[in-house]
Design a protein around this motif. Structure first.
Motif, PDB file in Angstrom:
ATOM      1  N   ILE A 191       0.837  -1.206   0.000  1.00 57.19           N
ATOM      2  CA  ILE A 191       0.000   0.000   0.000  1.00 57.19           C
ATOM      3  C   ILE A 191       0.871   1.255   0.000  1.00 57.19           C
ATOM      4  CG2 ILE A 191      -1.655   1.338   1.359  1.00 57.19           C
ATOM      5  CD1 ILE A 191      -2.807  -1.337   2.342  1.00 57.19           C
ATOM      6  N   LEU A 192       1.896   1.273   0.842  1.00 61.94           N
ATOM      7  CA  LEU A 192       2.781   2.435   0.925  1.00 61.94           C
ATOM      8  C   LEU A 192       3.486   2.680  -0.410  1.00 61.94           C
ATOM      9  CD1 LEU A 192       4.371   1.913   4.464  1.00 61.94           C
ATOM     10  CD2 LEU A 192       2.655   3.607   3.791  1.00 61.94           C
ATOM     11  N   PHE A 193       3.903   1.601  -1.060  1.00 60.34           N
ATOM     12  CA  PHE A 193       4.549   1.748  -2.364  1.00 60.34           C
ATOM     13  C   PHE A 193       3.608   2.421  -3.356  1.00 60.34           C
ATOM     14  CE2 PHE A 193       4.728  -0.030  -6.663  1.00 60.34           C
ATOM     15  CZ  PHE A 193       5.952   0.479  -7.079  1.00 60.34           C
ATOM     16  N   ASN A 194       2.363   1.939  -3.432  1.00 62.06           N
ATOM     17  CA  ASN A 194       1.415   2.500  -4.394  1.00 62.06           C
ATOM     18  C   ASN A 194       1.059   3.943  -4.082  1.00 62.06           C
ATOM     19  OD1 ASN A 194       0.425   0.351  -6.450  1.00 62.06           O
ATOM     20  ND2 ASN A 194       0.525  -0.759  -4.529  1.00 62.06           N
ATOM     21  N   LEU A 195       1.069   4.304  -2.797  1.00 64.27           N
ATOM     22  CA  LEU A 195       0.809   5.691  -2.417  1.00 64.27           C
ATOM     23  C   LEU A 195       1.944   6.613  -2.853  1.00 64.27           C
ATOM     24  CD1 LEU A 195      -0.675   5.280   1.187  1.00 64.27           C
ATOM     25  CD2 LEU A 195      -1.895   6.058  -0.854  1.00 64.27           C
ATOM     26  N   LEU A 196       3.193   6.128  -2.762  1.00 62.46           N
ATOM     27  CA  LEU A 196       4.359   6.959  -3.032  1.00 62.46           C
ATOM     28  C   LEU A 196       4.818   6.900  -4.491  1.00 62.46           C
ATOM     29  CD1 LEU A 196       6.466   6.100   0.161  1.00 62.46           C
ATOM     30  CD2 LEU A 196       5.114   8.168  -0.267  1.00 62.46           C
TER      31      LEU A 196
END
Length: 411
Positions: free
Chosen positions: A366-371
């Motif tokens: 999730i963090l990867f897709n947000l950033l």
């Protein structure tokens, strides 16, 4: 009688995975329908995706512990019940707030059921778990791709939304009726079977002369458990894999079009090859996984898949078809990795640890897709996309290290 005990759970899991595959595709297929019917803004529409991720995390973080603490049959039936409740909400309501509630419940329960089937398969398919778990994931892929094709073409409307939920509710009823007739062994019985298989793995046979369910897998006994540090390494490994695979799913089309000015038809073809390979590969290579065992399977298919994946992205526009082809090798990795987790941990806590590892890895995803979108704006798609092959290499290197430790522990 023995044949019936085997056929019923196989049929149950196959029916359920078909329904879960279809369920997981609904969010994307009907997003434009929701936006038009409820006059949603882009942020309101994105909240549907966000709330489903929250459901995934919550269900996975709690579900594994419940499976290890309480009767697994009752817990599984309860999860199916929650999934069917979400379908009922979709059938009998017509408001945006209820779409959010149903997505939270449906996607959370669906993800947990997916993992639960992976956990239960070695219990009911002793001797050929590696084969069947990949067959079940193939069936799930058929449900996903079939729904995308049929619903997108013939039922792209609010009435189609109601219809598919009614069909899935019927699938849920069938799955419950079948699962009521499934007998699950206790974790002590599973541990004894593992020890038995471990003692006979050098010949590929258990003491009874049958193929070992965990042949060559490095399963540990109930009295042994990996060090706590290994949990975080396993989570990091799976998180890197998620970023690689899901990065293709979420960003590959935009990458091809933005980085190489490629027409959408060619980009879509490469993505279709990747996901077609992910589906077909699980069926084609399932016997190989069964024969090789989990450790060798992940090492071989992970190595080939990582090589093709990295070469395709590094070569740029001339290598995108290699990325598509890598889907065939990568296809068996996720279900086989989940089997690896269960064989690594004692049976009494395997579901808890597996759910926790997937939860942590999902947070990284999730963090990867947000950033990632922010990073693309800063340095461009071409440079940003290199994160994916780096993550796949990290996944494979971490796995090689962990698999050696697992083999040492099993001796």
């Amino acid at each position: 009688m023995k044949g019936k005990r085997i056929i019923i759970p196989i049929l149950c899991f196959a029916v359920l995975m078909l329904g879960l595959g279809s369920n997981d595709s609904l969010r994307g297929i009907f997003a434009p329908v929701f936006q038009d019917r409820y006059a949603l803004s882009d942020s309101q529409l994105s909240l549907i995706v966000t709330i489903s991720y929250v459901g995934n995390l919550l269900f996975l973080s709690l579900g594994g512990k419940l499976l290890d603490t309480f009767d697994r049959k009752k817990v599984t039936l309860s999860i199916i019940g929650i999934w069917m409740l979400a379908l009922a909400v979709n059938l009998f309501t017509d408001q945006y707030i209820f779409i959010l509630i149903s997505m939270f419940l449906a996607l959370g329960a669906s993800t947990l059921l997916n993992t639960t089937i992976n956990i239960l398969t070695p219990m009911v398919c002793a001797g050929y778990a590696g084969l069947m778990v990949n067959v079940f994931f193939f069936i799930q892929g058929i449900g996903t791709s079939g729904s995308q094709l049929l619903l997108g073409r013939y039922a792209f409307s609010y009435s189609g939304w109601k219809m598919i939920n009614a069909v899935l509710f019927v699938i849920g009823i069938i799955a419950v009726l079948l699962f009521l007739n499934v007998k699950l062994p206790g974790w002590k019985e599973i541990a004894e079977a593992r020890d038995s298989n471990s003692s006979g793995k050098s010949t590929g046979k258990d003491p009874a002369g049958k193929s070992g369910a965990l042949q060559g897998t490095g399963a540990v006994s109930e009295k042994s458990s990996p060090a706590p540090a290994m949990f975080w390494l396993l989570a990091a490994m799976l998180g890197c894999y998620f970023i690689g695979e899901h990065g293709i799913m979420n960003w590959f089309l935009s990458y091809c079009i933005s980085a190489f000015s490629m027409d959408s038809e060619r980009a879509s073809l490469c993505l279709s090859i990747f996901w077609g390979g992910m589906t077909i590969g699980r069926l084609v290579f399932a016997p190989a996984v069964q024969k090789l065992g989990t450790i060798k399977s992940i090492r071989i298919f992970g190595g080939i898949g990582t090589l093709l994946f990295c070469a395709g992205i590094i070569l740029g526009a001339s290598g995108i078809f290699l990325v598509g082809i890598s889907g065939f090798a990568i296809s068996v990795l996720y279900p086989t990795i989940i089997l690896f987790f269960q064989e690594l941990y004692p049976a009494s806590v395997a579901a808890t640890r597996t759910g926790a590892i997937i939860s942590v890895a999902t947070i990284a995803d999730i963090l990867f897709n947000l950033l990632f979108g922010v990073l693309c704006d800063s340095i461009g798609y071409r440079s940003s996309f290199l994160i994916l092959p780096v993550c796949m290499v990290c996944f494979y290197l971490i796995y090689l290290s962990l698999s050696k430790k697992a083999q040492v522990q099993s001796r």
